[in-house]
Design an enzyme around this catalytic site. Sequence first.
Site, PDB file in Angstrom:
ATOM      1  N   THR A   1       0.685  -1.224  -0.182  1.00 44.19           N
ATOM      2  CA  THR A   1      -0.021  -0.097  -0.109  1.00 44.19           C
ATOM      3  C   THR A   1       1.072   1.407  -0.478  1.00 44.19           C
ATOM      4  O   THR A   1       1.744   1.595   0.096  1.00 44.19           O
ATOM      5  CB  THR A   1      -1.005  -0.529   0.769  1.00 44.19           C
ATOM      6  OG1 THR A   1       0.135   0.209   2.647  1.00 44.19           O
ATOM      7  CG2 THR A   1      -1.715  -1.075   1.400  1.00 44.19           C
TER       8      THR A   1
ATOM      9  N   ILE B   1       2.553  -0.932   5.042  1.00 41.81           N
ATOM     10  CA  ILE B   1       2.060   0.197   5.977  1.00 41.81           C
ATOM     11  C   ILE B   1       2.747   1.228   5.991  1.00 41.81           C
ATOM     12  O   ILE B   1       4.084   1.434   6.571  1.00 41.81           O
ATOM     13  CB  ILE B   1       0.988  -0.582   6.348  1.00 41.81           C
ATOM     14  CG1 ILE B   1       0.148   0.866   7.214  1.00 41.81           C
ATOM     15  CG2 ILE B   1       1.877  -0.299   7.835  1.00 41.81           C
ATOM     16  CD1 ILE B   1      -1.035   1.184   7.759  1.00 41.81           C
TER      17      ILE B   1
ATOM     18  N   ILE C   1       6.346  -1.830   7.256  1.00 38.82           N
ATOM     19  CA  ILE C   1       6.669  -1.276   7.653  1.00 38.82           C
ATOM     20  C   ILE C   1       7.039  -0.649   6.729  1.00 38.82           C
ATOM     21  O   ILE C   1       8.430  -0.208   6.057  1.00 38.82           O
ATOM     22  CB  ILE C   1       6.866  -0.086   8.586  1.00 38.82           C
ATOM     23  CG1 ILE C   1       6.495  -1.137  10.450  1.00 38.82           C
ATOM     24  CG2 ILE C   1       6.890   1.428   9.261  1.00 38.82           C
ATOM     25  CD1 ILE C   1       4.926  -1.225  10.151  1.00 38.82           C
ATOM     26  N   LYS C   2       6.737   0.473   6.002  1.00 35.84           N
ATOM     27  CA  LYS C   2       7.626   1.334   4.395  1.00 35.84           C
ATOM     28  C   LYS C   2       8.008   2.557   4.851  1.00 35.84           C
ATOM     29  O   LYS C   2       7.512   3.500   5.345  1.00 35.84           O
ATOM     30  CB  LYS C   2       6.736   1.548   2.834  1.00 35.84           C
ATOM     31  CG  LYS C   2       6.227   0.128   2.853  1.00 35.84           C
ATOM     32  CD  LYS C   2       4.733   0.885   1.821  1.00 35.84           C
ATOM     33  CE  LYS C   2       5.793   1.247   0.537  1.00 35.84           C
ATOM     34  NZ  LYS C   2       4.570   1.145  -0.855  1.00 35.84           N
ATOM     35  N   VAL C   3       9.061   2.488   4.514  1.00 35.52           N
ATOM     36  CA  VAL C   3      10.524   3.878   4.780  1.00 35.52           C
ATOM     37  C   VAL C   3      10.350   4.054   3.545  1.00 35.52           C
ATOM     38  O   VAL C   3      11.301   3.390   2.442  1.00 35.52           O
ATOM     39  CB  VAL C   3      11.028   3.724   5.876  1.00 35.52           C
ATOM     40  CG1 VAL C   3      12.601   4.373   6.490  1.00 35.52           C
ATOM     41  CG2 VAL C   3      10.814   3.298   7.523  1.00 35.52           C
TER      42      VAL C   3
END
Length: 371
Positions: A39, A103, A134-136
Amino acid sequence: MDRLTAAGVAVWLDDLSRARLTTGNLASLVARGVTGVTTNPTIFAGALAHGDAYAAQLDQLARAGTDVADAVAQITTDDVRAAADVLLPVHEATDGVDGRVSIEVDPRLAHDTQGTIASARSLWATVDRPNVLIKVPATPEGLPAITAILAEGISVNVTLIFSLERYRAVLEAFQRGLELASDAGHDLHPIASVASFFVSRVDAAVDARLDALDTDEARALRGQAAIANARLAYGVYQETMATDRWAALAAAGARPQRPLWASTGVKDPTYPDTRYVDELVVAGSVNTMPEATLEAVADHGRVDGDTVTGTQARSAQVVAGLAALGIDLDEITTTLEHEGVTKFITSWEQLLSTVQDGLQNASTARTETDR
């Protein structure tokens, strides 16, 4: 999709919405071979802007007096948690390799290291599922955040990677994070990471410059930059996996940070709609694609084995040819990174606005009903 899976490519869906969850659409796609979901702010903004799937939750949030930031957090983490539950059997069947749902931290924190770390911790705790990523973003400020987050045992999807130089820095941040995690006593085996290397946007930018030149040499290079850039990135990945440093981490239980091909929907209608899947088939990679691309691949994709290994020399020639025409790929990828961050911030603000309107409309409707 079966051929891609047989070739060692994990097929992920680059989309998520409440409707996909409630109608069983996501579960159906998983049954067909989709093994993950990604996402981003643009995806969530689109999901909230269409249909009434979120109406009931917006009404509940409005009744509770929830502010817009908290409402967005609840809505998006609820969707990701539910998707993670749908994919949990895949996660368990693959010993934690796949079945992952991503996300993203608030994109407005892209240049705030400490803010990114805090946001990642919060998302990890709130979703509370072993198969979340966790998207960074891979900005200069995001790199130390990636290391710090991994060091705490949090699984990470590094996004918005466009250049080889930045990808090398991402691999360094990844390895350092695992080393620190090991030093802190974390079991490395459950920690997962992918590196999202963006593809089609590179061709869109480079092709525009080639078209402006309008020469035979320029036309011959049209549509080659993105695939060459991605294939060279895979060469960087191979180099890293062959080092003694990585061997030590692997011996301690670490998993590789898989290269993930992102932005694989074709933007130029003159190109085959499965181009950025067919030309980037290599074992141990992930390809996340919008549903239209996924269906095109299932219908007429040309998957005939590995199309990446051994292509680095030819890919380097493409980059050299661009340079000979005065097209600096490094300058273009730097611009694309800045544009990517800006686009996600714009989408996040649209998401906030949509949710604010939804909360207000719910409050207004309730007031009118109570009269």
